[in-house]
Design a protein around this motif. Sequence first.
Motif, mmCIF file in Angstrom:
data_model
loop_
_atom_site.group_PDB
_atom_site.id
_atom_site.type_symbol
_atom_site.label_atom_id
_atom_site.label_comp_id
_atom_site.label_asym_id
_atom_site.label_seq_id
_atom_site.Cartn_x
_atom_site.Cartn_y
_atom_site.Cartn_z
ATOM 1 N N MET A 146 0.853 -1.187 0.000
ATOM 2 C CA MET A 146 0.000 0.000 0.000
ATOM 3 C C MET A 146 0.888 1.236 0.000
ATOM 4 S SD MET A 146 -1.476 -0.167 3.901
ATOM 5 C CE MET A 146 -1.214 -1.868 4.421
ATOM 6 N N TYR A 147 0.392 2.266 -0.619
ATOM 7 C CA TYR A 147 1.175 3.489 -0.750
ATOM 8 C C TYR A 147 1.000 4.375 0.480
ATOM 9 C CZ TYR A 147 1.622 2.314 -5.714
ATOM 10 O OH TYR A 147 1.895 1.695 -6.902
ATOM 11 N N PHE A 148 2.100 4.640 1.165
ATOM 12 C CA PHE A 148 2.098 5.610 2.251
ATOM 13 C C PHE A 148 2.396 7.002 1.717
ATOM 14 C CE2 PHE A 148 2.440 1.761 4.664
ATOM 15 C CZ PHE A 148 1.912 2.036 5.917
ATOM 16 N N ASP A 149 3.131 7.080 0.614
ATOM 17 C CA ASP A 149 3.530 8.369 0.054
ATOM 18 C C ASP A 149 3.097 8.463 -1.406
ATOM 19 O OD1 ASP A 149 4.826 9.209 2.461
ATOM 20 O OD2 ASP A 149 6.526 7.939 1.960
ATOM 21 N N ASP A 150 4.047 8.499 -2.303
ATOM 22 C CA ASP A 150 3.804 8.700 -3.726
ATOM 23 C C ASP A 150 3.251 7.429 -4.371
ATOM 24 O OD1 ASP A 150 3.820 9.457 -6.365
ATOM 25 O OD2 ASP A 150 5.932 10.051 -6.401
ATOM 26 N N ARG A 151 2.203 7.577 -5.171
ATOM 27 C CA ARG A 151 1.647 6.425 -5.877
ATOM 28 C C ARG A 151 2.518 5.991 -7.048
ATOM 29 N NH1 ARG A 151 -4.510 5.173 -5.311
ATOM 30 N NH2 ARG A 151 -3.829 3.406 -6.548
ATOM 31 N N ASN A 152 3.517 6.771 -7.388
ATOM 32 C CA ASN A 152 4.408 6.442 -8.500
ATOM 33 C C ASN A 152 5.868 6.523 -8.050
ATOM 34 O OD1 ASN A 152 2.420 6.252 -10.814
ATOM 35 N ND2 ASN A 152 1.953 8.299 -10.028
ATOM 36 N N PRO A 153 6.299 5.583 -7.196
ATOM 37 C CA PRO A 153 7.675 5.633 -6.695
ATOM 38 C C PRO A 153 8.693 5.449 -7.809
ATOM 39 C CG PRO A 153 6.633 3.544 -6.140
ATOM 40 C CD PRO A 153 5.557 4.421 -6.688
ATOM 41 N N TYR A 164 -0.938 -4.468 -7.406
ATOM 42 C CA TYR A 164 -1.742 -3.273 -7.594
ATOM 43 C C TYR A 164 -2.057 -2.657 -6.225
ATOM 44 C CZ TYR A 164 -2.401 -6.341 -11.613
ATOM 45 O OH TYR A 164 -2.181 -7.221 -12.654
ATOM 46 N N PRO A 165 -1.097 -1.945 -5.632
ATOM 47 C CA PRO A 165 -1.320 -1.397 -4.292
ATOM 48 C C PRO A 165 -2.412 -0.332 -4.277
ATOM 49 C CG PRO A 165 1.021 -1.393 -4.874
ATOM 50 C CD PRO A 165 0.253 -1.643 -6.132
ATOM 51 N N SER A 166 -3.100 -0.255 -3.145
ATOM 52 C CA SER A 166 -3.998 0.862 -2.867
ATOM 53 C C SER A 166 -3.242 1.866 -2.009
ATOM 54 C CB SER A 166 -5.227 0.374 -2.101
ATOM 55 O OG SER A 166 -6.014 -0.489 -2.872
ATOM 56 N N THR A 167 -3.838 3.010 -1.772
ATOM 57 C CA THR A 167 -3.290 3.919 -0.776
ATOM 58 C C THR A 167 -3.701 3.429 0.615
ATOM 59 O OG1 THR A 167 -5.232 5.359 -0.778
ATOM 60 C CG2 THR A 167 -3.474 5.861 -2.368
ATOM 61 N N GLU A 190 7.755 2.540 2.150
ATOM 62 C CA GLU A 190 6.816 3.510 1.590
ATOM 63 C C GLU A 190 5.714 2.847 0.766
ATOM 64 O OE1 GLU A 190 8.337 6.186 -1.358
ATOM 65 O OE2 GLU A 190 9.833 4.758 -2.063
ATOM 66 N N GLU A 191 5.914 1.574 0.403
ATOM 67 C CA GLU A 191 4.908 0.839 -0.370
ATOM 68 C C GLU A 191 4.344 -0.366 0.363
ATOM 69 O OE1 GLU A 191 5.734 -0.024 -4.646
ATOM 70 O OE2 GLU A 191 7.650 0.918 -4.166
ATOM 71 N N ALA A 192 4.602 -0.495 1.655
ATOM 72 C CA ALA A 192 4.145 -1.697 2.342
ATOM 73 C C ALA A 192 4.013 -1.452 3.837
ATOM 74 C CB ALA A 192 5.118 -2.848 2.095
ATOM 75 N N GLY A 193 3.029 -2.109 4.429
ATOM 76 C CA GLY A 193 2.842 -1.974 5.864
ATOM 77 C C GLY A 193 1.779 -2.931 6.372
ATOM 78 N N VAL A 194 1.451 -2.767 7.635
ATOM 79 C CA VAL A 194 0.481 -3.636 8.303
ATOM 80 C C VAL A 194 -0.586 -2.772 8.957
ATOM 81 C CG1 VAL A 194 0.154 -5.328 10.149
ATOM 82 C CG2 VAL A 194 2.196 -5.452 8.699
ATOM 83 N N LEU A 195 -1.854 -3.116 8.717
ATOM 84 C CA LEU A 195 -2.987 -2.467 9.362
ATOM 85 C C LEU A 195 -3.695 -3.468 10.247
ATOM 86 C CD1 LEU A 195 -4.578 -0.530 6.336
ATOM 87 C CD2 LEU A 195 -2.860 0.301 7.959
ATOM 88 N N VAL A 196 -4.051 -3.035 11.443
ATOM 89 C CA VAL A 196 -4.783 -3.889 12.383
ATOM 90 C C VAL A 196 -6.167 -3.286 12.591
ATOM 91 C CG1 VAL A 196 -4.790 -4.947 14.671
ATOM 92 C CG2 VAL A 196 -2.608 -4.458 13.526
ATOM 93 N N ALA A 197 -7.184 -4.112 12.462
ATOM 94 C CA ALA A 197 -8.565 -3.652 12.600
ATOM 95 C C ALA A 197 -9.272 -4.463 13.674
ATOM 96 C CB ALA A 197 -9.305 -3.798 11.271
ATOM 97 N N GLU A 198 -10.068 -3.778 14.487
ATOM 98 C CA GLU A 198 -10.790 -4.431 15.587
ATOM 99 C C GLU A 198 -12.286 -4.115 15.478
ATOM 100 O OE1 GLU A 198 -9.329 -6.161 18.153
ATOM 101 O OE2 GLU A 198 -7.192 -5.654 17.918
ATOM 102 N N ARG A 199 -13.075 -5.117 15.774
ATOM 103 C CA ARG A 199 -14.521 -4.904 15.883
ATOM 104 C C ARG A 199 -14.860 -4.861 17.369
ATOM 105 N NH1 ARG A 199 -18.347 -8.571 12.471
ATOM 106 N NH2 ARG A 199 -18.533 -6.719 11.160
#
Length: 203
Positions: A146-153, A164-167, A190-199
Amino acid sequence: MRKSVEEFASAFDDWAEEYDEDNDFEERRVMESLVVEHASPGSADTVVDFGTGTGAIALKLADDADEVIGRDISTGMLEQARKKAAEAGIENVEFGTGRFRAPNVAEADVVVTNLALHHLCDAEKREAVRTIADLGPRRIVFGEAMYFDDRNPVDPLFSPDTVYPSTVGHMVDAITAAGYAVTAVERVHEEAGVLVAERFDGW
């Protein structure tokens, strides 16, 4: 032109035996560790790992969970995952075919995925997140391109032909629209990371 699911499955079938060695790079290792850390299943939990591949994350979670279910589109990758589970004597992991929008799973307490959603376009990712949410997990951990910064590194980490990364913003919007709150964001690149979601109760 984007590849179809069948084309991706065939490509991963061909790559399965060499996948772990060919795909061993620092960002991936860091993301795998973060996904395992944030998943943090309990001893009674069922964990579903989408895009399980050769089972790297599923097998690491097996000691802490009651059951781990790995789903992938590639039969070749699943064969490698089963082989590794058998060699390690891990019996509470089940590997089978399934995809984000047709998971072949009824429910889960925790869902994880690492570097798999990026084969979908933005609209398909949003649909995939809704399908994951319908399984009822209290926690979802997304390790993703996923893009943290520029969509066109200038020097992309991943091949634009197959990834096909999203932002980050798009991913967060898809997660909150499905009834979850993002409780952690780990930037690995800048193109990769981890998101944690809780319900939360009452949502």
